[in-house]
Design a protein around this motif. Structure first.
Motif, PDB file in Angstrom:
ATOM      1  N   CYS A   1       0.850  -1.195   0.000  1.00  0.00           N
ATOM      2  CA  CYS A   1       0.000   0.000   0.000  1.00  0.00           C
ATOM      3  C   CYS A   1       0.883   1.240   0.000  1.00  0.00           C
ATOM      4  O   CYS A   1       1.663   1.446   0.933  1.00  0.00           O
ATOM      5  CB  CYS A   1      -0.922  -0.004   1.224  1.00  0.00           C
ATOM      6  SG  CYS A   1      -2.078   1.375   1.249  1.00  0.00           S
ATOM      7  N   GLY A   2       0.748   2.054  -1.035  1.00  0.00           N
ATOM      8  CA  GLY A   2       1.589   3.233  -1.163  1.00  0.00           C
ATOM      9  C   GLY A   2       0.885   4.541  -0.849  1.00  0.00           C
ATOM     10  O   GLY A   2       1.535   5.582  -0.748  1.00  0.00           O
TER      11      GLY A   2
ATOM     12  N   LEU B   1      -4.786   3.015   3.217  1.00  0.00           N
ATOM     13  CA  LEU B   1      -4.204   2.115   4.214  1.00  0.00           C
ATOM     14  C   LEU B   1      -5.261   1.451   5.086  1.00  0.00           C
ATOM     15  O   LEU B   1      -5.159   0.252   5.390  1.00  0.00           O
ATOM     16  CB  LEU B   1      -3.214   2.894   5.083  1.00  0.00           C
ATOM     17  CG  LEU B   1      -2.490   2.090   6.165  1.00  0.00           C
ATOM     18  CD1 LEU B   1      -1.707   0.939   5.542  1.00  0.00           C
ATOM     19  CD2 LEU B   1      -1.553   2.987   6.967  1.00  0.00           C
ATOM     20  N   LYS B   2      -6.276   2.179   5.493  1.00  0.00           N
ATOM     21  CA  LYS B   2      -7.289   1.614   6.384  1.00  0.00           C
ATOM     22  C   LYS B   2      -7.942   0.391   5.762  1.00  0.00           C
ATOM     23  O   LYS B   2      -8.106  -0.648   6.416  1.00  0.00           O
ATOM     24  CB  LYS B   2      -8.350   2.672   6.719  1.00  0.00           C
ATOM     25  CG  LYS B   2      -9.415   2.171   7.672  1.00  0.00           C
ATOM     26  CD  LYS B   2     -10.422   3.276   8.001  1.00  0.00           C
ATOM     27  CE  LYS B   2     -11.514   2.746   8.933  1.00  0.00           C
ATOM     28  NZ  LYS B   2     -12.512   3.806   9.259  1.00  0.00           N
ATOM     29  N   ASP B   3      -8.317   0.490   4.486  1.00  0.00           N
ATOM     30  CA  ASP B   3      -8.958  -0.644   3.812  1.00  0.00           C
ATOM     31  C   ASP B   3      -7.995  -1.817   3.654  1.00  0.00           C
ATOM     32  O   ASP B   3      -8.385  -2.976   3.791  1.00  0.00           O
ATOM     33  CB  ASP B   3      -9.468  -0.213   2.426  1.00  0.00           C
ATOM     34  CG  ASP B   3     -10.669   0.720   2.517  1.00  0.00           C
ATOM     35  OD1 ASP B   3     -11.340   0.708   3.575  1.00  0.00           O
ATOM     36  OD2 ASP B   3     -10.929   1.448   1.550  1.00  0.00           O
ATOM     37  N   ALA B   4      -6.718  -1.513   3.376  1.00  0.00           N
ATOM     38  CA  ALA B   4      -5.726  -2.581   3.236  1.00  0.00           C
ATOM     39  C   ALA B   4      -5.554  -3.330   4.559  1.00  0.00           C
ATOM     40  O   ALA B   4      -5.470  -4.565   4.586  1.00  0.00           O
ATOM     41  CB  ALA B   4      -4.399  -2.008   2.773  1.00  0.00           C
ATOM     42  N   LEU B   5      -5.526  -2.605   5.661  1.00  0.00           N
ATOM     43  CA  LEU B   5      -5.355  -3.238   6.971  1.00  0.00           C
ATOM     44  C   LEU B   5      -6.589  -4.047   7.370  1.00  0.00           C
ATOM     45  O   LEU B   5      -6.468  -5.066   8.062  1.00  0.00           O
ATOM     46  CB  LEU B   5      -5.044  -2.188   8.032  1.00  0.00           C
ATOM     47  CG  LEU B   5      -3.700  -1.460   7.865  1.00  0.00           C
ATOM     48  CD1 LEU B   5      -3.514  -0.428   8.969  1.00  0.00           C
ATOM     49  CD2 LEU B   5      -2.539  -2.444   7.860  1.00  0.00           C
ATOM     50  N   LEU B   6      -7.758  -3.618   6.912  1.00  0.00           N
ATOM     51  CA  LEU B   6      -8.967  -4.408   7.172  1.00  0.00           C
ATOM     52  C   LEU B   6      -8.872  -5.777   6.503  1.00  0.00           C
ATOM     53  O   LEU B   6      -9.313  -6.785   7.057  1.00  0.00           O
ATOM     54  CB  LEU B   6     -10.207  -3.652   6.668  1.00  0.00           C
ATOM     55  CG  LEU B   6     -10.665  -2.456   7.502  1.00  0.00           C
ATOM     56  CD1 LEU B   6     -11.812  -1.726   6.813  1.00  0.00           C
ATOM     57  CD2 LEU B   6     -11.081  -2.899   8.907  1.00  0.00           C
ATOM     58  N   VAL B   7      -8.289  -5.801   5.303  1.00  0.00           N
ATOM     59  CA  VAL B   7      -8.092  -7.076   4.609  1.00  0.00           C
ATOM     60  C   VAL B   7      -7.104  -7.943   5.382  1.00  0.00           C
ATOM     61  O   VAL B   7      -7.300  -9.157   5.531  1.00  0.00           O
ATOM     62  CB  VAL B   7      -7.598  -6.846   3.164  1.00  0.00           C
ATOM     63  CG1 VAL B   7      -7.164  -8.154   2.517  1.00  0.00           C
ATOM     64  CG2 VAL B   7      -8.696  -6.200   2.338  1.00  0.00           C
ATOM     65  N   VAL B   8      -6.027  -7.337   5.891  1.00  0.00           N
ATOM     66  CA  VAL B   8      -5.060  -8.084   6.699  1.00  0.00           C
ATOM     67  C   VAL B   8      -5.757  -8.692   7.911  1.00  0.00           C
ATOM     68  O   VAL B   8      -5.568  -9.877   8.232  1.00  0.00           O
ATOM     69  CB  VAL B   8      -3.906  -7.168   7.151  1.00  0.00           C
ATOM     70  CG1 VAL B   8      -3.002  -7.905   8.140  1.00  0.00           C
ATOM     71  CG2 VAL B   8      -3.105  -6.692   5.958  1.00  0.00           C
ATOM     72  N   ASN B   9      -6.591  -7.902   8.586  1.00  0.00           N
ATOM     73  CA  ASN B   9      -7.306  -8.403   9.760  1.00  0.00           C
ATOM     74  C   ASN B   9      -8.229  -9.560   9.394  1.00  0.00           C
ATOM     75  O   ASN B   9      -8.319 -10.563  10.117  1.00  0.00           O
ATOM     76  CB  ASN B   9      -8.116  -7.272  10.399  1.00  0.00           C
ATOM     77  CG  ASN B   9      -7.236  -6.159  10.944  1.00  0.00           C
ATOM     78  OD1 ASN B   9      -6.069  -6.375  11.239  1.00  0.00           O
ATOM     79  ND2 ASN B   9      -7.787  -4.966  11.061  1.00  0.00           N
TER      80      ASN B   9
ATOM     81  N   LEU C   1       3.363  -7.395   4.470  1.00  0.00           N
ATOM     82  CA  LEU C   1       2.808  -6.040   4.370  1.00  0.00           C
ATOM     83  C   LEU C   1       3.938  -5.056   4.119  1.00  0.00           C
ATOM     84  O   LEU C   1       4.947  -5.053   4.830  1.00  0.00           O
ATOM     85  CB  LEU C   1       2.080  -5.701   5.670  1.00  0.00           C
ATOM     86  CG  LEU C   1       1.141  -4.503   5.734  1.00  0.00           C
ATOM     87  CD1 LEU C   1       0.044  -4.603   4.681  1.00  0.00           C
ATOM     88  CD2 LEU C   1       0.526  -4.420   7.126  1.00  0.00           C
ATOM     89  N   GLY C   2       3.791  -4.218   3.080  1.00  0.00           N
ATOM     90  CA  GLY C   2       4.814  -3.233   2.769  1.00  0.00           C
ATOM     91  C   GLY C   2       4.263  -2.070   1.977  1.00  0.00           C
ATOM     92  O   GLY C   2       3.065  -1.991   1.710  1.00  0.00           O
ATOM     93  N   GLY C   3       5.149  -1.152   1.600  1.00  0.00           N
ATOM     94  CA  GLY C   3       4.741   0.015   0.835  1.00  0.00           C
ATOM     95  C   GLY C   3       4.970   1.305   1.609  1.00  0.00           C
ATOM     96  O   GLY C   3       5.190   1.302   2.826  1.00  0.00           O
ATOM     97  N   ARG C   4       4.892   2.406   0.897  1.00  0.00           N
ATOM     98  CA  ARG C   4       5.192   3.701   1.508  1.00  0.00           C
ATOM     99  C   ARG C   4       4.235   4.065   2.633  1.00  0.00           C
ATOM    100  O   ARG C   4       4.626   4.700   3.618  1.00  0.00           O
ATOM    101  CB  ARG C   4       5.171   4.780   0.421  1.00  0.00           C
ATOM    102  CG  ARG C   4       6.381   4.749  -0.502  1.00  0.00           C
ATOM    103  CD  ARG C   4       6.229   5.688  -1.687  1.00  0.00           C
ATOM    104  NE  ARG C   4       5.204   5.189  -2.611  1.00  0.00           N
ATOM    105  CZ  ARG C   4       4.865   5.780  -3.750  1.00  0.00           C
ATOM    106  NH1 ARG C   4       5.458   6.902  -4.097  1.00  0.00           N
ATOM    107  NH2 ARG C   4       3.948   5.257  -4.528  1.00  0.00           N
ATOM    108  N   ALA C   5       2.962   3.671   2.499  1.00  0.00           N
ATOM    109  CA  ALA C   5       2.000   3.985   3.560  1.00  0.00           C
ATOM    110  C   ALA C   5       2.321   3.217   4.838  1.00  0.00           C
ATOM    111  O   ALA C   5       2.095   3.724   5.946  1.00  0.00           O
ATOM    112  CB  ALA C   5       0.579   3.668   3.089  1.00  0.00           C
ATOM    113  N   ILE C   6       2.852   2.010   4.688  1.00  0.00           N
ATOM    114  CA  ILE C   6       3.241   1.219   5.858  1.00  0.00           C
ATOM    115  C   ILE C   6       4.463   1.846   6.518  1.00  0.00           C
ATOM    116  O   ILE C   6       4.535   1.986   7.742  1.00  0.00           O
ATOM    117  CB  ILE C   6       3.546  -0.235   5.450  1.00  0.00           C
ATOM    118  CG1 ILE C   6       2.322  -0.862   4.776  1.00  0.00           C
ATOM    119  CG2 ILE C   6       3.987  -1.047   6.654  1.00  0.00           C
ATOM    120  CD1 ILE C   6       1.091  -0.907   5.650  1.00  0.00           C
TER     121      ILE C   6
END
Length: 303
Positions: A238-239, A244-252, A265-270
Motif C-alpha cells: 500500500c503506497g 491504508l485503512k482498507d488494506a489493513l482491514l483485509v489483513v485483519n 505487508l509493505g509500501g510507503r504507507a506502511i
C-alpha cells in the motif's frame, strides 16, 4: 585453541550478533558457512571463531551485500575477510554506468539504455542490478521529477522501461508447479509501485511462484480468489495513506479466516505509519531492504 572451544549457545550468539536465532539457524542450514559444535544434549555451541566469522558476514550484509553474496565473498578469500576489497570506489564502473543509465533514460535513448543495462548484468549479479541499482535509478528519477528537473513524460518512460525489463526477467524464471505461491496485491493501484515489483522478483528468485493482481473489491472476492489460487503467502503493498485503512482491514480479515496464510505487508504507507500503529502489524511488515526481506522470509519458510 580457545577460539575453537564451544562457548555460546544459539540464544547467546544471536544476542551478541543482534539477529534472531531463527535467522542464524536458517543461514547455517542454507549456506553451511560454519559448523557449530554440539554439547552432550545436541545443542549448538558457537566458538569465538564462529562469532568472528558471523560478525564479518553481518558487517557485509549491513554494507548492502546479501547474505549469499557475503558468504561467497568470504569463500573467495577467507584469509582476508577484514579487507574491503569489493567496496565500491569512485573509480568503480558502477558509478559511471548508473549515471549513464539515468542520462540515457531521461533522454529516451533506447539503444544506449539497452547497452548499459546489458553491461550492468555482465558485471553484477541479477539481484544487484534489479534490487539495488534499478531501485537507486528509479529513486533518482522520482526525486528529479519531484524537484522539477524532469517532466512527467521522462518519468513515465523511465519507469515503464525498467518495469517491463524486470517483469520480463520475472516471467523468464523457470516455474515449478510444486513451488510455494505468493499472491501479490498492489492495494493502491499505483502502476509505478517499484517496491512490490522488486519484492516480487526477490520472491521468484527464492523459488516462490508469484501471482500479481490488483486489489480485492470485497471480502467475497477475497475468499473466492484465495480458494482458486490456494496461495501460501499473501503480500499486500500500500503506497497511499488514504488507502491504508482498507488494506489493513483485509489483513485483519485474512488473519482471522485464513490462519494458515503467511501475510506480508509493505509500501510507503506502511513505512509512514506511526510507531504505535506499526507495532500492531510488525510481524507482517517485510521491510524495505533485501537484508530485511531475507530475514523476514527465512523466519517463515523451511528451505
Amino acid at each position: 585453541m580457545a577460539d575453537q572451544e564451544g562457548k555460546y549457545n544459539i540464544k547467546a550468539a544471536a544476542l551478541m550478533l543482534g539477529i534472531q536465532p531463527g535467522t542464524l539457524r536458517a543461514w547455517e542450514r542454507r549456506y553451511q558457512m560454519i559448523a557449530p559444535v554440539r554439547n552432550d544434549a545436541g545443542h549448538r555451541l558457537y566458538t569465538e571463531e564462529h562469532i568472528k566469522i558471523l560478525k564479518w558476514l553481518i558487517k557485509k550484509v549491513n554494507q548492502g551485500f546479501t547474505i549469499s553474496q557475503a558468504v561467497s565473498l568470504m569463500g573467495h578469500n577467507q584469509s582476508q575477510m577484514d579487507s574491503e576489497a569489493l567496496n565500491l570506489k569512485q573509480d568503480n564502473p558502477l558509478i559511471s554506468l548508473t549515471d549513464s543509465l539515468y542520462e540515457a533514460l531521461i533522454h529516451f535513448e533506447h539503444e544506449r539504455i539497452n547497452e548499459i543495462i546489458n553491461n550492468l548484468f555482465s558485471i553484477f549479479t541479477m539481484e544487484k542490478v534489479i534490487i539495488d541499482i534499478f531501485s537507486q535509478i528509479l529513486k533518482k528519477i522520482e526525486d528529479s521529477f519531484s524537484a522539477g528537473k524532469i517532466v512527467s513524460a521522462q518519468k513515465y518512460f523511465s519507469l515503464s522501461l525498467i518495469k517491463a525489463r524486470v517483469e520480463t526477467i520475472i516471467h523468464s524464471l523457470p516455474i515449478n508447479v510444486h513451488q510455494n505461491k505468493a499472491l501479490c496485491i498492489n492495494w493502491s493501484n499505483d502502476w509505478d509501485n517499484i517496491e512490490l515489483l522488486m519484492f516480487s522478483f526477490y520472491l521468484r528468485k527464492r523459488g516462490i511462484q508469484v501471482i500479481n493482481i490488483g486489489k480485492f473489491s470485497s471480502e467475497d472476492e477475497n475468499d473466492q480468489i484465495l480458494d482458486m489460487i490456494h496461495p501460501d503467502f499473501v503480500i499486500i503493498c500500500c503506497g497511499v495513506q488514504e488507502e491504508l485503512k482498507d488494506a489493513l482491514l483485509v489483513v485483519n480479515h485474512l488473519t482471522v479466516k485464513h490462519k494458515d496464510l503467511t501475510i506480508g505487508l509493505g509500501g510507503r504507507a506502511i513505512t509512514a505509519m506511526k510507531p504505535s500503529d506499526k507495532d500492531l502489524y510488525s510481524s507482517f511488515i517485510f521491510g524495505q531492504t533485501i537484508n530485511e526481506w531475507e530475514i523476514w522470509l527465512m523466519e517463515r519458510m523451511v528451505f
